[in-house]
Design a protein around this motif. Structure first.
Motif, PDB file in Angstrom:
ATOM      1  N   TRP A 156      -5.229   0.038  -1.889  1.00  0.00           N
ATOM      2  CA  TRP A 156      -4.505   1.045  -1.122  1.00  0.00           C
ATOM      3  C   TRP A 156      -3.509   0.427  -0.147  1.00  0.00           C
ATOM      4  N   LEU A 157      -2.458   1.162   0.121  1.00  0.00           N
ATOM      5  CA  LEU A 157      -1.520   0.832   1.190  1.00  0.00           C
ATOM      6  C   LEU A 157      -2.238   0.883   2.532  1.00  0.00           C
ATOM      7  N   ASN A 158      -1.890  -0.015   3.460  1.00  0.00           N
ATOM      8  CA  ASN A 158      -2.359   0.075   4.843  1.00  0.00           C
ATOM      9  C   ASN A 158      -1.288   0.837   5.624  1.00  0.00           C
ATOM     10  N   PRO A 159      -1.512   2.134   5.891  1.00  0.00           N
ATOM     11  CA  PRO A 159      -0.431   2.981   6.404  1.00  0.00           C
ATOM     12  C   PRO A 159      -0.020   2.628   7.831  1.00  0.00           C
ATOM     13  N   THR A 160       1.229   2.980   8.161  1.00  0.00           N
ATOM     14  CA  THR A 160       1.765   2.845   9.511  1.00  0.00           C
ATOM     15  C   THR A 160       2.160   4.234  10.002  1.00  0.00           C
ATOM     16  N   SER A 161       2.793   4.290  11.150  1.00  0.00           N
ATOM     17  CA  SER A 161       3.213   5.579  11.698  1.00  0.00           C
ATOM     18  C   SER A 161       4.197   6.291  10.776  1.00  0.00           C
ATOM     19  N   GLN A 162       4.931   5.542   9.949  1.00  0.00           N
ATOM     20  CA  GLN A 162       5.873   6.164   9.018  1.00  0.00           C
ATOM     21  C   GLN A 162       5.158   6.947   7.917  1.00  0.00           C
ATOM     22  N   ASP A 163       3.872   6.676   7.719  1.00  0.00           N
ATOM     23  CA  ASP A 163       3.095   7.344   6.667  1.00  0.00           C
ATOM     24  C   ASP A 163       2.239   8.466   7.234  1.00  0.00           C
ATOM     25  N   ARG A 164       2.566   8.952   8.413  1.00  0.00           N
ATOM     26  CA  ARG A 164       1.738   9.924   9.115  1.00  0.00           C
ATOM     27  C   ARG A 164       1.517  11.197   8.319  1.00  0.00           C
ATOM     28  N   ASN A 165       2.439  11.581   7.437  1.00  0.00           N
ATOM     29  CA  ASN A 165       2.348  12.848   6.722  1.00  0.00           C
ATOM     30  C   ASN A 165       1.715  12.737   5.331  1.00  0.00           C
ATOM     31  N   LEU A 166       1.194  11.564   4.989  1.00  0.00           N
ATOM     32  CA  LEU A 166       0.451  11.460   3.734  1.00  0.00           C
ATOM     33  C   LEU A 166      -0.772  12.371   3.812  1.00  0.00           C
ATOM     34  N   SER A 167      -1.014  13.135   2.767  1.00  0.00           N
ATOM     35  CA  SER A 167      -2.083  14.130   2.770  1.00  0.00           C
ATOM     36  C   SER A 167      -3.230  13.721   1.852  1.00  0.00           C
ATOM     37  N   MET A 168      -4.316  14.468   1.920  1.00  0.00           N
ATOM     38  CA  MET A 168      -5.425  14.258   0.996  1.00  0.00           C
ATOM     39  C   MET A 168      -4.948  14.394  -0.442  1.00  0.00           C
ATOM     40  N   ASP A 169      -4.085  15.358  -0.693  1.00  0.00           N
ATOM     41  CA  ASP A 169      -3.611  15.550  -2.059  1.00  0.00           C
ATOM     42  C   ASP A 169      -2.710  14.417  -2.506  1.00  0.00           C
ATOM     43  N   GLN A 228      -7.093  16.338   7.733  1.00  0.00           N
ATOM     44  CA  GLN A 228      -7.559  17.213   6.655  1.00  0.00           C
ATOM     45  C   GLN A 228      -8.962  16.823   6.213  1.00  0.00           C
ATOM     46  N   TYR A 229      -9.193  15.550   6.095  1.00  0.00           N
ATOM     47  CA  TYR A 229     -10.499  15.058   5.651  1.00  0.00           C
ATOM     48  C   TYR A 229     -11.597  15.481   6.621  1.00  0.00           C
ATOM     49  N   LEU A 230     -11.378  15.272   7.919  1.00  0.00           N
ATOM     50  CA  LEU A 230     -12.399  15.595   8.900  1.00  0.00           C
ATOM     51  C   LEU A 230     -12.633  17.101   8.992  1.00  0.00           C
ATOM     52  N   ARG A 231     -11.555  17.870   8.971  1.00  0.00           N
ATOM     53  CA  ARG A 231     -11.711  19.320   9.122  1.00  0.00           C
ATOM     54  C   ARG A 231     -12.299  19.958   7.872  1.00  0.00           C
ATOM     55  N   SER A 232     -11.698  19.671   6.734  1.00  0.00           N
ATOM     56  CA  SER A 232     -12.085  20.367   5.514  1.00  0.00           C
ATOM     57  C   SER A 232     -13.435  19.905   4.989  1.00  0.00           C
TER      58      SER A 232
END
Length: 579
Positions: A268-281, A425-429
């Motif tokens: 997996w990619l190690n996300p940064t602030s630029q990836d903030r909108n990556l979703s569960m889907d 999304q992960y924590l809430r759903s």
């Protein structure tokens, strides 16, 4: 300025305030903590019966302690009235049985017992609030354990006498070195012995696909023939995949390749602030499904064995249920390593998951764009403060002894981040609402159902898992319509239980298969009917995979250039090196 703009500005202010407070509290909500303690205290003052019970317990403990103290003073060597819990190793040394340390640790254990009674069983207190207050009491008590102070710890005193105080000088050096590394954001001392691509994650293979979210590794076969069905492994994005490809002697990947399996691994990619909108889907589509598409082109017209570790198993379950709903039959089986699909009993991590806590954590992630690895590590350290924090302080800073670094510890220090949108999304759903187990989780605007999964399932739980308690992992047995669900319980914790290679000392496991039509038994009853085995569980899983395969064939080529899957670089790839 319209009302919408004003509302957005005030919400941004609230988020900034929450984020500021969250930095100081580790993402914990002060409101949730106050609410829990008020719930407990307000109900406790209204139950005189419980108060009388606590008074009786106090007087009984004082009497037992007085009798024990008197016998100790008379050198009668009495049996201690209190026994530490099996997982509590602080007072195992014989020095704790000598005066005055026997009195110190017995007094502490009695306080632990009394506060356990005081914080549990109060009528009317919400279960989660009770658990939070009890957890907080344990945290405070652990902080003041006599084992944590040099003058009340006989092991530290003995070391001081033996070395003439040198242990404190060595301990100060260890502390200053750790502090400097933490400030410079460097890995722990000793990690330099382990380097990815040199003596970690060295099983030969090629990255044959890359998108913004994953690199897909295909490993080089080591046998003349391989099983026809390939195996795709989906690790958790909360960890780097090479926990499954550590050193040569304990690499699950190498073991599987040597047994004749064609293995693919997601990195997996190690996300940064630029990836903030990556979703569960996004993790499902551009992670699991992109990998399945690639494997399907490299090994065409053949169903795929799949395995998921921790969060990787959860997203794999989501993908498998979605594929079943859409009549996509490319999966041959699903294996879950310490992966939860029902989160109603997700252990003490649930203490940090309620509406108030999530609001604070979401605002903290919103400001950063991701959940930082140090914040995740802090939460896990709180769950096991005796083992991960105080024992280390005593051993390394008071005794002046360094714990030797091993490959698993080095991997554990190589942390990752999680993007804001996905983790929220992960924590809430999943954690808060349990949507996946209860049939409310939507993919493509329509709900998916785990019971639609109709391929064999192999689920692995670990007996000492604090992250995904095995009783929670066990619930997959009643959530699907699979023709068979094999559940295996291995000794060890969330990581060490999974990395249980053949030859590993003191390993054992229990296993039982439930076939369609068999009556369901709960986890406690399962312990009575499961078969018990000594040694590693890996060979059992290998045999299960082979029994659910259709024979052997020649190993497939590396990638498929015509379909766009060519050799990009050598394993372990580049995403794994991202800091």
């Amino acid at each position: 300025m319209d009302e919408r703009s004003i509302g957005a500005e005030t919400k941004a202010i609230d988020r900034l305030i929450h984020a500021f407070i969250g930095y100081g509290t580790g993402g914990n909500s002060p409101a949730a903590i106050v609410q829990a303690y008020f719930d407990w205290a307000s109900h406790l003052v209204m139950v005189p019966g419980k108060q009388m019970e606590l008074q009786k317990n106090l007087f009984r403990n004082l009497s037992r302690f007085a009798v024990y103290s008197g016998r100790v003073m008379r050198n009668e060597n009495p049996e201690p009235p209190m026994t530490p819990l099996p997982q509590d190793y602080r007072f195992k040394n014989e020095a704790w049985q000598r005066f005055p340390f026997n009195l110190l640790h017995q007094s502490f254990l009695m306080q632990e017992q009394w506060w356990h009674y005081a914080t549990t069983g109060v009528p009317g207190v919400a279960k989660r609030n009770e658990e939070m207050v009890s957890f907080g009491a344990r945290q405070i008590l652990d902080m003041f354990s006599p084992s944590n102070f040099p003058l009340t710890n006989p092991e530290v005193l003995a070391k001081t006498m033996k070395t003439g105080g040198r242990n404190f000088i060595d301990g100060f050096k260890n502390w200053s070195q750790d502090l400097q590394r933490q400030i410079n954001k460097e890995p722990p001392a000793g990690s330099e012995k382990y380097q990815v691509g040199k003596n970690l994650a060295v099983t030969p293979g090629k990255v044959i696909f890359r998108n913004h979210l994953i690199e897909l590794i295909q490993y080089t076969p080591t046998t003349e023939k391989v099983q026809k069905e390939p195996l795709l492994i989906v690790p958790a994005w909360i960890m780097k995949y090479y926990i499954l490809d550590l050193s040569e002697q304990n690499s699950m990947v190498k073991y599987l390749v040597d047994q004749g399996h064609t293995v693919f691994m997601i990195s997996w990619l190690n996300p940064t602030s630029q990836d903030r909108n990556l979703s569960m889907d996004d993790y499902r589509k551009h992670g699991v499904m992109a990998a399945i598409d690639a494997v399907s082109h490299i090994v065409p017209d053949t169903p795929i064995h799949t395995a998921g570790y921790c969060l990787g198993g959860t997203i794999l379950s989501i993908a498998a249920a979605t594929m079943a709903r859409d009549n996509d039959n490319r999966i041959a089986s699903v294996t879950l390593f310490a992966a939860q699909t029902d989160f109603t009993e997700a252990g003490e991590l649930m203490l940090f998951i309620n509406e108030s806590q999530l609001t604070f954590l979401e605002d903290l992630m919103w400001e950063q764009g991701y959940l930082d690895s140090e914040q995740m590590a802090g939460a896990f350290m709180m769950l096991r403060s005796k083992d991960l924090l105080y024992s280390r302080i005593v051993h390394e800073y008071m005794m002046g002894e360094r714990n030797g670094m091993n490959d698993l510890m080095s991997w554990n220090a190589d942390t990752t981040r999680m993007p804001y949108r996905m983790h929220s999304q992960y924590l809430r759903s999943l954690f808060l609402n349990n949507d996946l187990a209860e049939g409310r989780f939507e993919v493509g605007a329509n709900p998916i159902f785990l019971r639609d999964i109709r391929v064999p399932i192999f689920a692995v739980g670990a007996s000492k898992d604090h992250v995904a308690p095995w009783q929670s992992v066990f619930k997959i047995r009643r959530l699907t319509s699979a023709p068979e669900v094999t559940f295996l319980l291995t000794s060890g914790g969330h990581n060490a239980g999974i990395i249980s290679e053949p030859g590993h000392a003191r390993r054992s496991y229990m296993v039982n298969t439930r076939k369609r039509g068999d009556k369901y038994v709960g986890p406690d009853a399962w312990l009575e009917v499961a078969e018990k085995h000594e040694g590693s569980w890996w060979p059992h899983w290998h045999e299960w995979l082979r029994n659910h395969s259709s024979g052997e064939t020649t190993a497939p080529a590396m990638g498929n250039v015509e379909a766009g899957y060519h050799e990009i670089c050598d394993a372990p790839g580049t995403y794994i090196l991202q800091k």
